[in-house]
Scaffold this active site. Structure first.
Site, PDB file in Angstrom:
ATOM      1  N   GLU A 176       0.797  -1.227   0.000  1.00  0.00           N
ATOM      2  CA  GLU A 176       0.000   0.000   0.000  1.00  0.00           C
ATOM      3  C   GLU A 176       0.835   1.286   0.000  1.00  0.00           C
ATOM      4  O   GLU A 176       0.659   2.160   0.845  1.00  0.00           O
ATOM      5  CB  GLU A 176      -0.962   0.003   1.201  1.00  0.00           C
ATOM      6  CG  GLU A 176      -1.897  -1.202   1.212  1.00  0.00           C
ATOM      7  CD  GLU A 176      -2.858  -1.207   2.391  1.00  0.00           C
ATOM      8  OE1 GLU A 176      -2.782  -0.321   3.261  1.00  0.00           O
ATOM      9  OE2 GLU A 176      -3.701  -2.121   2.448  1.00  0.00           O
ATOM     10  N   ASN A 222       2.199  -5.231  -3.052  1.00  0.00           N
ATOM     11  CA  ASN A 222       0.811  -5.585  -2.734  1.00  0.00           C
ATOM     12  C   ASN A 222      -0.021  -4.321  -2.504  1.00  0.00           C
ATOM     13  O   ASN A 222       0.420  -3.411  -1.793  1.00  0.00           O
ATOM     14  CB  ASN A 222       0.840  -6.434  -1.445  1.00  0.00           C
ATOM     15  CG  ASN A 222      -0.465  -7.142  -1.147  1.00  0.00           C
ATOM     16  OD1 ASN A 222      -1.029  -7.797  -2.024  1.00  0.00           O
ATOM     17  ND2 ASN A 222      -0.941  -7.037   0.085  1.00  0.00           N
ATOM     18  N   HIS A 263     -10.073  -6.348  -1.909  1.00  0.00           N
ATOM     19  CA  HIS A 263     -11.088  -5.997  -0.898  1.00  0.00           C
ATOM     20  C   HIS A 263     -12.225  -5.273  -1.612  1.00  0.00           C
ATOM     21  O   HIS A 263     -12.104  -4.092  -1.936  1.00  0.00           O
ATOM     22  CB  HIS A 263     -10.489  -5.085   0.178  1.00  0.00           C
ATOM     23  CG  HIS A 263      -9.514  -5.779   1.072  1.00  0.00           C
ATOM     24  ND1 HIS A 263      -9.893  -6.779   1.947  1.00  0.00           N
ATOM     25  CD2 HIS A 263      -8.175  -5.636   1.225  1.00  0.00           C
ATOM     26  CE1 HIS A 263      -8.831  -7.218   2.611  1.00  0.00           C
ATOM     27  NE2 HIS A 263      -7.775  -6.545   2.192  1.00  0.00           N
ATOM     28  N   ASP A 296     -11.943 -10.283  -0.009  1.00  0.00           N
ATOM     29  CA  ASP A 296     -13.208 -10.375   0.727  1.00  0.00           C
ATOM     30  C   ASP A 296     -14.163  -9.365   0.109  1.00  0.00           C
ATOM     31  O   ASP A 296     -13.742  -8.415  -0.538  1.00  0.00           O
ATOM     32  CB  ASP A 296     -13.059 -10.219   2.248  1.00  0.00           C
ATOM     33  CG  ASP A 296     -12.443  -8.917   2.714  1.00  0.00           C
ATOM     34  OD1 ASP A 296     -12.254  -7.985   1.892  1.00  0.00           O
ATOM     35  OD2 ASP A 296     -12.148  -8.805   3.923  1.00  0.00           O
TER      36      ASP A 296
HETATM   37  C1  XIL Z   1      -6.024  -6.116   8.707  1.00  0.00           C
HETATM   38  C2  XIL Z   1      -6.355  -7.261   9.666  1.00  0.00           C
HETATM   39  O1  XIL Z   1      -7.258  -8.124   9.009  1.00  0.00           O
HETATM   40  C3  XIL Z   1      -6.951  -6.737  10.948  1.00  0.00           C
HETATM   41  O2  XIL Z   1      -7.113  -7.777  11.884  1.00  0.00           O
HETATM   42  C4  XIL Z   1      -6.032  -5.648  11.546  1.00  0.00           C
HETATM   43  O3  XIL Z   1      -6.646  -5.097  12.665  1.00  0.00           O
HETATM   44  C5  XIL Z   1      -5.764  -4.569  10.513  1.00  0.00           C
HETATM   45  O4  XIL Z   1      -5.210  -5.154   9.339  1.00  0.00           O
HETATM   46  N1  XIL Z   1      -4.740  -4.597   4.007  1.00  0.00           N
HETATM   47  C6  XIL Z   1      -3.740  -5.397   4.486  1.00  0.00           C
HETATM   48  C7  XIL Z   1      -3.965  -6.238   5.668  1.00  0.00           C
HETATM   49  O5  XIL Z   1      -2.685  -5.488   3.841  1.00  0.00           O
HETATM   50  O6  XIL Z   1      -2.797  -6.432   6.435  1.00  0.00           O
HETATM   51  C8  XIL Z   1      -5.062  -5.685   6.559  1.00  0.00           C
HETATM   52  O7  XIL Z   1      -5.322  -6.615   7.593  1.00  0.00           O
HETATM   53  C9  XIL Z   1      -6.297  -5.397   5.735  1.00  0.00           C
HETATM   54  C10 XIL Z   1      -6.000  -4.374   4.664  1.00  0.00           C
END
Ligand code: XIL
Length: 401
Positions: A176, A222, A263, A296
């Site tokens: 990110e 990523n 996501h 998800d």
């Molecule tokens: C999220 C986890 O699922 C949570 O449990 C935590 O509180 C915050 O991070 N992008 C990512 C992941 O790369 O590491 C994140 O995971 C979700 C968004």
């Protein structure tokens, strides 16, 4: 892992080779019996093996070690062929106190994966989020200088990659790094703690440091909202990431792949499989592998949805399934799309309600009681009812120097 026929002189070399090969679960060989078995009885893991594709999930270590919830553990083992630590490989979890590593939970996951013949995606080496307070505080109050910060990042990457050397298939090296069009200014640019303190060069540096520590792991960039290309303009995040990784390759930076998080939400337009497939192709045409890394598909939790009103719930479940399917079909369409990972598989432990203050939910492929949802069967159908000529076995990626 497939071995090329090589001549090795001496038993030591053979033993060394065997040892280095044993640590990663083998590549999935196409299994004829799996193809002829009734798809309705097969797991995601079995069905994806037909294509040499690794089907993965993020794993919540608290749930995995909860003796009162054996179903979580058994589904991780039976349905998936790769795992990602949801949190325990992040910097704040690994080094909560400066200089003191807490490897326990991450090692536990790696051991679980090895026991179950699964590969591991390492997540994550460099991210602006979930970094320890001692680090951010130190930079803020000036006790950690910029030079020292760069050294600390190098040490972190080196220590972590070395600790897990030979056990990680793909590392999310940088996560990110790019802004979104809703940020200000809206033209996409580098964002967050690392870019602000070290400048964008931290990206190339991080890949080089990771490669120096492990010559065999695949090194990934990523990010989210890069599932499809937009208009190619200044606010198109996918184009920004594409230009960034293209430049990294041109500069000889050892990057092997791009991870598209995936996501999604049913309240958005999202993409169809052809758009997502076209995006993967542009990345793989650069010589990179791809993966969907955190899929998800959330929905808005209106009062009616919370009350279980079926006319409100059903369309959401259906739309969620369609989105999972679009990304999975896109991945299947591209032989360099090596893995498809869901960000948790049950709503029981989903991060979405927490993150959205209960405004969103229903994001995973099983419900809170481990009942498979429409999305689960749609994915299995995609895997079962596809094959040559459109869907061909995966092509292994060779780590770049
Ligand atoms: C999220 C986890 O699922 C949570 O449990 C935590 O509180 C915050 O991070 N992008 C990512 C992941 O790369 O590491 C994140 O995971 C979700 C968004």
């Amino acid at each position: 892992m497939k071995l090329k026929p090589v001549t090795i002189v001496g038993a030591v070399a053979v033993a060394a080779l065997a040892a280095s090969v044993l640590t990663l679960a083998p590549a999935i060989a196409s299994d004829k019996s799996a193809v002829t078995a009734d798809p309705s009885t097969q797991t995601l893991r079995e069905l994806s093996a037909r294509h040499g594709l690794h089907l993965g999930t993020a794993v919540d270590l608290a749930a995995l070690s909860d003796a009162d919830d054996p179903q979580y553990r058994s589904l991780v083992a039976s349905q998936f062929s790769t795992v990602t630590a949801e949190n325990v490989m992040k910097w704040d979890a690994l080094e909560p106190t400066r200089g003191t590593y807490n490897w326990g939970p991450a090692d536990e996951l790696v051991a679980f994966a090895q026991k179950n013949g699964q590969r591991v995606r390492g997540h994550v080496l460099v991210w602006h989020s979930q970094i320890p307070t001692w680090l951010t505080q130190g930079v803020e109050d000036g006790t950690i200088t910029k030079d020292e910060l760069r050294d600390l990042l190098k040490k972190h990457i080196t220590d972590v990659v070395t600790h897990f050397k030979g056990k990680i298939w793909q590392w999310d090296v940088v996560n990110e790094a790019a802004t979104d069009p809703w940020d200000s200014p809206s033209n996409i640019h580098y964002k967050g703690f690392w870019a602000e303190n070290l400048g964008p060069e931290y990206v190339a540096d991080s890949f080089r440091w990771a490669r120096a520590a492990d010559s065999k792991a695949l090194l990934f960039y990523n990010d989210y909202n890069i599932e499809a290309f937009g208009d190619g303009g200044e606010t198109d995040k996918t184009t920004f990431v594409y230009n960034m990784v293209k430049q990294l390759r041109a500069d000889g930076v050892p990057i092997d792949g791009v991870g598209s998080q995936g996501h999604l939400g049913t309240q958005y337009g999202n993409y169809d499989a052809l758009q997502a497939s076209a995006a993967l192709k542009r990345f793989t045409d650069l010589g990179l592998a791809t993966a969907f890394t955190e899929v998800d598909v959330r929905s808005e939790m209106t009062e009616e949805v919370k009350a279980g009103t079926s006319s409100e719930v059903n369309p959401r479940l259906q739309a969620s399934a369609a989105n999972y399917s679009a990304l999975l079909q896109a991945c299947l369409s591209n032989r360099h799309c090596l893995s498809f990972t869901v960000w948790g598989f049950t709503d029981k432990y989903s991060w979405i309600p927490n993150w959205s203050e209960d405004k969103e939910g229903l994001a995973n492929i099983y419900d809170e009681n481990y009942q498979p949802k429409r999305a689960y069967n749609m994915m299995r159908a995609d895997l079962a009812f596809s094959g040559p000529p459109s869907v061909q076995p995966r092509i292994a990626q060779k780590p770049k120097r």
